[in-house]
Design an enzyme around this catalytic site. Structure first.
Site, mmCIF file in Angstrom:
data_model
loop_
_atom_site.group_PDB
_atom_site.id
_atom_site.type_symbol
_atom_site.label_atom_id
_atom_site.label_comp_id
_atom_site.label_asym_id
_atom_site.label_seq_id
_atom_site.Cartn_x
_atom_site.Cartn_y
_atom_site.Cartn_z
ATOM 1 N N GLY A 14 0.825 -1.215 0.000
ATOM 2 C CA GLY A 14 0.000 0.000 0.000
ATOM 3 C C GLY A 14 0.852 1.254 0.000
ATOM 4 C CG ASP A 118 5.199 -9.441 7.113
ATOM 5 O OD1 ASP A 118 6.346 -9.629 7.539
ATOM 6 O OD2 ASP A 118 4.376 -10.351 6.938
ATOM 7 C CB THR A 140 3.572 -0.631 7.255
ATOM 8 O OG1 THR A 140 2.217 -0.708 7.714
ATOM 9 C CG2 THR A 140 4.469 -1.106 8.370
ATOM 10 N NE ARG A 186 -1.672 -5.678 7.338
ATOM 11 C CZ ARG A 186 -0.968 -6.544 6.638
ATOM 12 N NH1 ARG A 186 -1.576 -7.289 5.749
ATOM 13 N NH2 ARG A 186 0.310 -6.658 6.808
HETATM 14 O O1 F6P Z 1 -1.097 -2.015 5.665
HETATM 15 C C1 F6P Z 1 -1.583 -0.736 5.406
HETATM 16 C C2 F6P Z 1 -3.093 -0.740 5.326
HETATM 17 O O2 F6P Z 1 -3.527 0.583 5.097
HETATM 18 C C3 F6P Z 1 -3.791 -1.344 6.531
HETATM 19 O O3 F6P Z 1 -3.835 -0.488 7.634
HETATM 20 C C4 F6P Z 1 -5.131 -1.670 5.940
HETATM 21 O O4 F6P Z 1 -5.744 -2.722 6.655
HETATM 22 C C5 F6P Z 1 -4.797 -2.107 4.528
HETATM 23 O O5 F6P Z 1 -3.539 -1.545 4.224
HETATM 24 C C6 F6P Z 1 -5.791 -1.664 3.494
HETATM 25 O O6 F6P Z 1 -5.424 -2.171 2.265
HETATM 26 P P1 F6P Z 1 -6.079 -1.706 0.874
HETATM 27 O O7 F6P Z 1 -5.474 -0.384 0.512
HETATM 28 O O8 F6P Z 1 -5.719 -2.784 -0.067
HETATM 29 O O9 F6P Z 1 -7.564 -1.574 1.111
#
Ligand code: F6P
Length: 363
Positions: A14, A118, A140, A186
């Site tokens: 992300g 990770d 992150t 998360r």
């Molecule tokens: O790991 C970063 C994060 O923003 C988390 O806090 C969240 O659960 C996840 O990515 C969301 O992912 P996506 O952008 O794929 O919805």
């Protein structure tokens, strides 16, 4: 000292505030300090698979320090060690990491600096096991990577969540409401507990401490009896009731980590409205926590990490990830980082401080 002439850079997973600051620091250090060439792979590991690169020089990284996102783009779907293909109507997975290794050779890249969380760093570790010279940089907003006190992007996420809490206080007070703010993170509660402390929350619910909604309701009733007919509850997206599960919002099948959490604050808010008798609302902060300019802290830490990544490469410390311990930049082997989760300690000082201030942790 390893003979290094050309560095590759890749951002995976992300987007995260500070990515551009890291790219800038890597490029400037590599060119100005060591006279190296730098290229970036576009769209994370997808760019490595396709051999899709752009030249990074002093011009291309000019003016990006304060900008959110990543000029190299990103993807949280491509895992070259497990690429999905459809064969005879079935999904089969293939290890195509050799294609990446070949593309590095074709480009003449001596070291690959991989910036990610990770999932992205797991592939970095696996490329290192194949003999690729990699250096990791811990990214992150969740702050869930072990061996480093902090990942870049976390401070910005906490700052955004804190500002949201300040704003929600206004409506909570004016309308005698309970406002429940759901934050990301998360499976860990770092953003929730830090923003909750910074934003004066009355209850903070984190994955590390399963909550009893009746205990949260008691806290809010106690406040009412003391003349405070509004409350602020911070809910980590991974928070779960003692006898329940995390709320899964969606499953992204082609992602290495397919589970997307979200929606627990709606449940908490509805339950509290019934139990307390105050109107209640849920706000899901979502990707606002990841967007926009990094804080000054994140710009500095990203810059230090980017600089240190190049220095590690020059020292030949391949397979390492840069870390921050106290105020010291150092490094650890990626092997020590991967597959572990840095959680909030339920008995730790942060949680104890929250309790001492009368904040409910829902237990
Ligand atoms: O790991 C970063 C994060 O923003 C988390 O806090 C969240 O659960 C996840 O990515 C969301 O992912 P996506 O952008 O794929 O919805």
């Amino acid at each position: 000292m390893a003979e290094i002439k050309k560095i590759g850079v890749l951002t995976g997973g992300g987007d995260c505030p500070g990515l551009n600051a890291v790219i800038r620091a890597i490029t400037r250090t590599a060119i100005l300090e060591h006279g190296l060439e730098v290229v970036g792979f576009v769209n994370g590991y997808d760019g490595l698979y396709r051999g899709n690169t752009i030249k990074l020089d002093l011009d291309s990284i000019s003016g990006i320090l304060h900008k959110g996102g990543t000029i190299l783009y990103s993807s949280n779907k491509t895992n070259l060690f497990r690429m999905p293909f459809t064969e005879n109507g079935e999904t089969v997975y293939k290890d195509l990491s050799d294609v990446g290794v070949e593309n590095l050779k074709k480009e003449g890249i001596d070291v690959l600096i991989i910036i990610g969380g990770d999932g992205t760093l797991t592939s970095a570790r696996d490329f290192h096991r194949k003999g690729v010279k990699v250096i990791g940089v811990p990214k992150t907003i969740d702050n869930d990577l072990t061996c480093t006190d902090v990942t870049f992007g976390f401070d910005t996420a906490v700052t955004v969540a804190t500002e949201a809490l300040d704003r929600l206080h206004t409506t909570a007070e004016s309308h005698h409401r309970v406002m429940c703010l759901e934050v990301m993170g998360r499976y860990v509660g770092w953003i929730a507990i830090q923003a909750g402390l910074a934003g004066g929350a009355d209850a903070i619910l984190i994955p590390e401490i399963p909550f009893d909604i009746n205990k949260v309701a008691e806290k809010i009733k106690e406040r009412r009896e003391a003349g405070k007919d509004f409350s602020i509850v911070v809910v980590a997206e991974g928070a779960k009731p003692v006898s329940g599960e995390m709320v899964v919002k969606s499953v992204v099948e082609d992602s290495p980590d397919p589970i997307r959490l979200g929606g627990i604050a709606e449940q908490v808010s509805a339950d509290l409205e019934k139990l307390v008798g105050l109107e209640s609302r849920a706000v899901i902060l979502g990707h606002l926590q990841r967007g926009g300019s990094p804080t000054a802290y994140d710009r500095v830490i990203s810059t230090r990490y980017g600089n240190a990544a190049v220095e590690l490469a020059m020292e030949g410390k391949f397979g390492h990830m840069v870390t921050l311990k106290g105020n010291n930049i150092s490094s650890v082997p990626l092997e020590e980082v991967i597959g572990k989760l840095k959680q909030v300690d339920p008995e730790g000082e942060l949680v104890k401080t929250a309790r001492a201030l009368g904040i409910s942790l829902g237990d």
